[in-house]
Design an enzyme around this catalytic site. Sequence first.
Site, PDB file in Angstrom:
ATOM      1  CB  VAL A 281      11.847  17.713 -11.041  1.00  0.00           C
ATOM      2  CG1 VAL A 281      12.175  16.270 -11.371  1.00  0.00           C
ATOM      3  CG2 VAL A 281      10.761  18.236 -11.949  1.00  0.00           C
ATOM      4  CB  ALA A 282      15.758  18.184  -7.519  1.00  0.00           C
ATOM      5  CD  GLU A 286       9.529  13.240  -8.324  1.00  0.00           C
ATOM      6  OE1 GLU A 286      10.461  12.626  -7.788  1.00  0.00           O
ATOM      7  OE2 GLU A 286       9.664  14.376  -8.822  1.00  0.00           O
ATOM      8  CG  ASP A 328      -7.189 -16.914  24.697  1.00  0.00           C
ATOM      9  OD1 ASP A 328      -7.310 -16.191  25.685  1.00  0.00           O
ATOM     10  OD2 ASP A 328      -7.915 -16.854  23.693  1.00  0.00           O
ATOM     11  CG  ASP A 636     -11.162 -18.640  21.649  1.00  0.00           C
ATOM     12  OD1 ASP A 636     -11.683 -17.957  22.551  1.00  0.00           O
ATOM     13  OD2 ASP A 636     -10.587 -19.726  21.866  1.00  0.00           O
ATOM     14  CG  ASP A 640     -12.201 -14.114  24.222  1.00  0.00           C
ATOM     15  OD1 ASP A 640     -12.395 -13.913  25.435  1.00  0.00           O
ATOM     16  OD2 ASP A 640     -11.777 -15.189  23.767  1.00  0.00           O
ATOM     17  CG  ASN A 702      14.281  13.156  -3.489  1.00  0.00           C
ATOM     18  OD1 ASN A 702      14.274  11.941  -3.689  1.00  0.00           O
ATOM     19  ND2 ASN A 702      13.449  13.986  -4.052  1.00  0.00           N
ATOM     20  CB  THR A 733      18.360   5.282 -12.095  1.00  0.00           C
ATOM     21  OG1 THR A 733      18.286   6.614 -11.644  1.00  0.00           O
ATOM     22  CG2 THR A 733      18.539   5.252 -13.588  1.00  0.00           C
TER      23      THR A 733
END
Length: 896
Positions: A281-282, A286, A328, A636, A640, A702, A733
Amino acid sequence: MLSFYIKSSEETEAELSTSIKRGLSYREVSKRQKDYGENSLKADETFNWWEVLLDQFRDFMVLVLLAATTVSGLLGEYTDAITIIAIVVLNAILGFYQEFKAEKSLQALKELTAPEAKVIRDGEITEIPASEIVPGDIVYLESGDRVPADIRLNKTRNLEIVESSLTGESLPVKKHEDRLSSTPDSIGDINNMAFMGTMVTKGSATGIVTDIGMETEMGQIAHMLADENQQVETPLQKRLANLGKVLVTICLLVCIAVAFLGVLRGEPIYKMFMAGVSLAVAAIPEGLPAVVTIALAVGVQKMMKKNALVRKLPAVETLGCATVICSDKTGTLTTNKMIVDEIYTPLLHYHNNTNNGHSFISSNHKKVSPKKNKDLNLCFQIVALCNNTLYTKEQGIVRGEPTEKALLQAAVDYNITPLSFSDITYLDEIQFDSNRKRMSVFYKDDSNQVVMFVKGAPEVIVPRCKKIITDNKNGELNHKTTENIMQKNEEMANKALRNIAVGYKVISYDDYKNKNEKLEDLENDLIFVGLMGLLDPPREEVKDSILKCKKAGVTPVMITGDHKATAIAIAKKINLFSKNADNKVMDGKELDSLSDRELNQKINNIRVFARVSPKHKLRIVSALKDRGNIVAMTGDGVNDAPAVKSADIGIAMGVTGTDVTKGAAELILADDNFSTIEAAIEEGRGIYDNIRKFIRFLLSCNFGEILTMLFGMLMGLPLPLKPIQILWVNLVTDGLPAIALGVDPKDPDIMKRKPRDPEEGVFSDGLFKTILGRGLLIGLITIFTFYRALELQPDHLDFARTMGFSTLVVSQLIYVFECQSVRSGLSLAKVIKNPQLIMAVIASFMLFCLVVYIEPLAQIFDTHPLNLENWMTILVLSLFPTVFSVIYGKIKDRIF
Ligand code: ATP
């Protein structure tokens, strides 16, 4: 599809109860919209809320966690297992909400960039979203359009369509409006219809919509439409996903080793299993994947506000690496609000005397009028007739390309319009294209003579002229007059004017009929009439943006079809050339004469490419990429698209861009403005910085947690933190401040840094060391607090854990403010600038207090209420890493 192709367009018109001239009425449209629904392919809707929800649980790290929890549940730790699952679900819901919002905004973006269509409704031409089309609508198609529905063509002008998305055939198909006599073998042979999703590459047409949405040919094979619009994962997201897997694997191995050693030492298996789960978990960050997605989505939204629409998510990252922007000129660096500023003919030189509109005076200051000045009259006639702007009696100039509109407007201001000529009939035209750099139209008069009007780039037109207009009849064009004209052309170009030469020629009807075979010849021996100089002022804001780009190590390069002198004049006005640098200008001819190797050698010094055509753009992109540049390229027109696609960041114009180019691009500029590219680069850099900021934060935390657990095990202490406590930190937290870091304001010096190397890892620049260092400090103070508390009250494990737990949380909540910069440490100025972060830290602290002081929660989390003295100790210890790193930084600065 009903077989409209064997019906005439009148029959189609009748059958679909519409009018080719006036289109449908709005009332009829809304009725049909109810009957037929929306014109879209259902397969397009790839977005599913439940898929997003499921995705939250599909993450590898979350799966490992759930597996471990299940096992601990089976071993009898029900409360823990249920709480862990509750936290995971809560996290999934939060993640789902954020991702849902993110997906929605990306979806909205997709709609924004969705194709539009030009239709005639209630007698007027309007532009509408293609999804609102109904059967019976009269659609206007032109080069660059994506065909919005299945259409029976009614009137075509040199129409060519690429149908590769439907038939696999990549060559354009010539289309016409005539009915077919029989049913063709394949859809590729139905040449009097245009099909949804195919691309118009040449010419224009009007037609009647026969089918929409899933009823179209494309609808039948909708599943084959692997949509290029799909948002893929960014390189960073991929790297982080891999990092997650590596972390989990390492951690699983460590867990097994620790548990195994513990069992060997005689510890109970159950206790060791819990230690393993806690470590897992540590070690698993997550919250990281969700925070990255959120940061990217927020970034995309910010860019959207600045008119940069991101079509493909990876562009957000790549933008920060751009080293060259090829832009352009017309419309991107300039305003594209053109007016004719000068007209030169062999008889006189005229200057526009007003800023809004056209009112010419001659160089000898005599008032002019087309009646008196035949040369001027002829110029206006040619640009009115040789023009593909859509002009109607009621609406005037409806739509058209800015050059064309400006030329026609000059004529219209003198009451000469395309409708002023009743004695000649339009026959055909060869449209302007940037490769040929000219346009020709053919008209027939009463005596069956064909007149060809031509306009185009002076270097292309003048050498094709043999005569010039003179006072009463046509004179020969000799060497000296040619020189004169070209000198005038140069003089006008030096004033940043975009020049267009106009001329004409009378040909026989036979020649006209065979024009396709000998067009090149036909367009020779013209009569030169004049030069029309268009003023296209630079965009004011571009000057600053270019300076900013240069400071940021991004080189702007201008690419234009215009004359060298025009390009240089504009380049100077917008600060494109740098002082003391080798500012080279190259034109299309020179480019053609160079081999790829020679071009590669020269390319890094070239700031302006003039008189180039779209086909050159691809070579420019490849050469720049070969030299290690990360290239952004604007475009455009249809031509192109290949260059836009091959650039690292393809950019299409939102206003003037064709659907084809937009489809190839990663980014669309809603306002066609160069400054938007600069703003997007700035945002891109900011987003990447922010991602690094919360990576620094989350991973340090972590690592601190892993070390706390490892130290505890190595010292033979009871578990310093319970799995649910660590999970509460990681998901709740830490999560809120991490998200707030994702919206941290950009560093003021962000555009003073050099572009990031795309190969450079996320942890470059000492980030990894910072993470390890801070993790170590956090681990040390947490285990120290736990150890001392346990030493003072050996029977009070809950109290010792709460002390350790609190130190961990408070030190992290202080640390998050240091993470506001990727490099340096705490800065009060930055803290004030991100109120969201302050709020997030306060909220996190309150959430933490909840599990310490609120009874049922405190029981689940095994916590113990703390008094003021405890809090003072925690605060002092938690401040230690920050104080230490400030002092360490100062000493390091002195020594090195
Ligand atoms: P940029 O790349 O800066 O947008 P451009 O695309 O406008 O430049 P082109 O459109 O290829 O460049 O134009 C090249 C030249 O062709 C212009 O300098 C002008 O002389 C001529 N020209 C441009 N538009 C037309 C037109 N509609 N009809 C005839 N000639 C044109």
